[in-house]
Design a protein around this motif. Sequence first.
Motif, mmCIF file in Angstrom:
data_model
loop_
_atom_site.group_PDB
_atom_site.id
_atom_site.type_symbol
_atom_site.label_atom_id
_atom_site.label_comp_id
_atom_site.label_asym_id
_atom_site.label_seq_id
_atom_site.Cartn_x
_atom_site.Cartn_y
_atom_site.Cartn_z
ATOM 1 N N PRO A 133 54.526 30.770 47.886
ATOM 2 C CA PRO A 133 54.776 32.084 47.273
ATOM 3 C C PRO A 133 53.698 33.110 47.630
ATOM 4 O O PRO A 133 54.008 34.278 47.871
ATOM 5 N N ASP A 134 52.455 32.684 47.657
ATOM 6 C CA ASP A 134 51.349 33.555 48.062
ATOM 7 C C ASP A 134 50.367 32.714 48.869
ATOM 8 O O ASP A 134 49.519 32.017 48.306
ATOM 9 N N PRO A 135 50.468 32.772 50.201
ATOM 10 C CA PRO A 135 49.620 31.923 51.042
ATOM 11 C C PRO A 135 48.262 32.527 51.353
ATOM 12 O O PRO A 135 47.525 31.977 52.183
ATOM 13 N N SER A 136 47.911 33.621 50.725
ATOM 14 C CA SER A 136 46.697 34.344 51.132
ATOM 15 C C SER A 136 45.445 33.494 51.011
ATOM 16 O O SER A 136 44.572 33.543 51.888
ATOM 17 N N GLU A 137 45.327 32.721 49.945
ATOM 18 C CA GLU A 137 44.139 31.883 49.769
ATOM 19 C C GLU A 137 44.049 30.824 50.854
ATOM 20 O O GLU A 137 42.975 30.593 51.436
ATOM 21 N N GLU A 138 45.175 30.200 51.165
ATOM 22 C CA GLU A 138 45.180 29.145 52.183
ATOM 23 C C GLU A 138 44.928 29.722 53.580
ATOM 24 O O GLU A 138 44.210 29.121 54.393
ATOM 25 N N LEU A 139 45.503 30.874 53.866
ATOM 26 C CA LEU A 139 45.269 31.514 55.161
ATOM 27 C C LEU A 139 43.805 31.913 55.317
ATOM 28 O O LEU A 139 43.210 31.762 56.390
ATOM 29 N N ALA A 140 43.206 32.426 54.231
ATOM 30 C CA ALA A 140 41.787 32.766 54.269
ATOM 31 C C ALA A 140 40.938 31.515 54.472
ATOM 32 O O ALA A 140 39.923 31.547 55.180
ATOM 33 N N GLY A 141 41.361 30.415 53.866
ATOM 34 C CA GLY A 141 40.640 29.158 54.053
ATOM 35 C C GLY A 141 40.674 28.694 55.494
ATOM 36 O O GLY A 141 39.662 28.229 56.043
ATOM 37 N N ASN A 142 41.834 28.826 56.128
ATOM 38 C CA ASN A 142 41.934 28.444 57.533
ATOM 39 C C ASN A 142 41.084 29.351 58.418
ATOM 40 O O ASN A 142 40.467 28.902 59.387
ATOM 41 N N GLN A 143 41.049 30.624 58.091
ATOM 42 C CA GLN A 143 40.208 31.542 58.857
ATOM 43 C C GLN A 143 38.741 31.158 58.716
ATOM 44 O O GLN A 143 37.970 31.201 59.700
ATOM 45 N N ALA A 144 38.340 30.742 57.519
ATOM 46 C CA ALA A 144 36.960 30.306 57.304
ATOM 47 C C ALA A 144 36.658 29.046 58.110
ATOM 48 O O ALA A 144 35.550 28.896 58.662
ATOM 49 N N ILE A 145 37.627 28.151 58.188
ATOM 50 C CA ILE A 145 37.442 26.929 58.989
ATOM 51 C C ILE A 145 37.282 27.290 60.461
ATOM 52 O O ILE A 145 36.399 26.768 61.159
ATOM 53 N N TYR A 146 38.137 28.192 60.925
ATOM 54 C CA TYR A 146 38.079 28.630 62.322
ATOM 55 C C TYR A 146 36.729 29.291 62.620
ATOM 56 O O TYR A 146 36.103 29.021 63.663
ATOM 57 N N ASN A 147 36.265 30.127 61.710
ATOM 58 C CA ASN A 147 34.971 30.778 61.901
ATOM 59 C C ASN A 147 33.834 29.757 61.897
ATOM 60 O O ASN A 147 32.884 29.875 62.684
ATOM 61 N N THR A 148 33.938 28.781 61.015
ATOM 62 C CA THR A 148 32.916 27.731 60.958
ATOM 63 C C THR A 148 32.872 26.958 62.261
ATOM 64 O O THR A 148 31.785 26.614 62.756
ATOM 65 N N TYR A 149 34.033 26.695 62.818
ATOM 66 C CA TYR A 149 34.076 25.985 64.097
ATOM 67 C C TYR A 149 33.279 26.724 65.167
ATOM 68 O O TYR A 149 32.484 26.134 65.906
ATOM 69 N N HIS A 150 33.467 28.015 65.261
ATOM 70 C CA HIS A 150 32.793 28.783 66.299
ATOM 71 C C HIS A 150 31.308 28.995 66.007
ATOM 72 O O HIS A 150 30.516 29.179 66.937
#
Length: 279
Positions: A133-150
């Motif tokens: 219904p509202d994926p914003s928190e999960e999408l932000a979490g994935n972005q944080a994971i991606y940023n952490t990777y780099h």
Amino acid sequence: MTFPSKTGAVKVPGANIYYETKGSGPLVLLIPGGPTDAGIFAELSAHLADRYTVVAYDPRGNSRSTLDGQPDDQNLDTHGNDAARLIETLGNGPAFVLGSSGGAQIGLNLAARHPALVDTLVAHEPPCLMLLPDPSEELAGNQAIYNTYHKEGAEAAMQKFMAMAGLDEDGAEEAPQSPPPPEALETFERIIANVDYFLAHGLMPLSQYQPDVDALRAGSPRIVIGVGADTAGQIAHRTGVALAEKLGTEPLHFPGDHSGYRQHAENFAKILHQAFAQG
């Protein structure tokens, strides 16, 4: 009874797809997700091979399915086309299909875009965040994971990924009493080697994939959404339930957690066979 495995490869645009097959009977295609490969289905395949020709494969870019050129962001249409090519090459279709996690996303794309090649798809915990219904928190979490990777590398990023998905607790019930067999160690080593590719080119595009619900509701092929008995509250369980609701069906509960096909392979295979038989 032990069923020997055979291996092969199929040339597709931009890659060579490695696969393993065992048993005889109707074709069952097993699709792994994320950085995993065909090896994760070893136990499950052994419990299906007495009644099916079981095929598991490494998705392009993972393990033994090599790319022709440099890696690019993963695309579900491309993955779906690869799965279709495998079924066409191996024959004996339309196939029964099990996809788990990201492999369930591939299965959903395959079923929507190549419906004549699929008899029944069991999509086990597809992590399609856009169905929430509202994926914003999960999408932000994935972005944080991606940023952490780099910024910090694969190990730190995967720790965040596992914690966010609730997978850092999975597997606690199966504490091994003896060293794992060599085949399991080899699978683990291949998966570890795939993590960079997954984080750099799979995590973001795959999490934003939206399956074609209208096509999947058409009635052919039959679509079954599976969830783990022990995963209530986890992201992939919630997305699976959300998809089942959109399809107007009830999710099918499988034993164990997100990787219940390993810890509970025999019971998982029984439920899977029942799902296929009802088609």
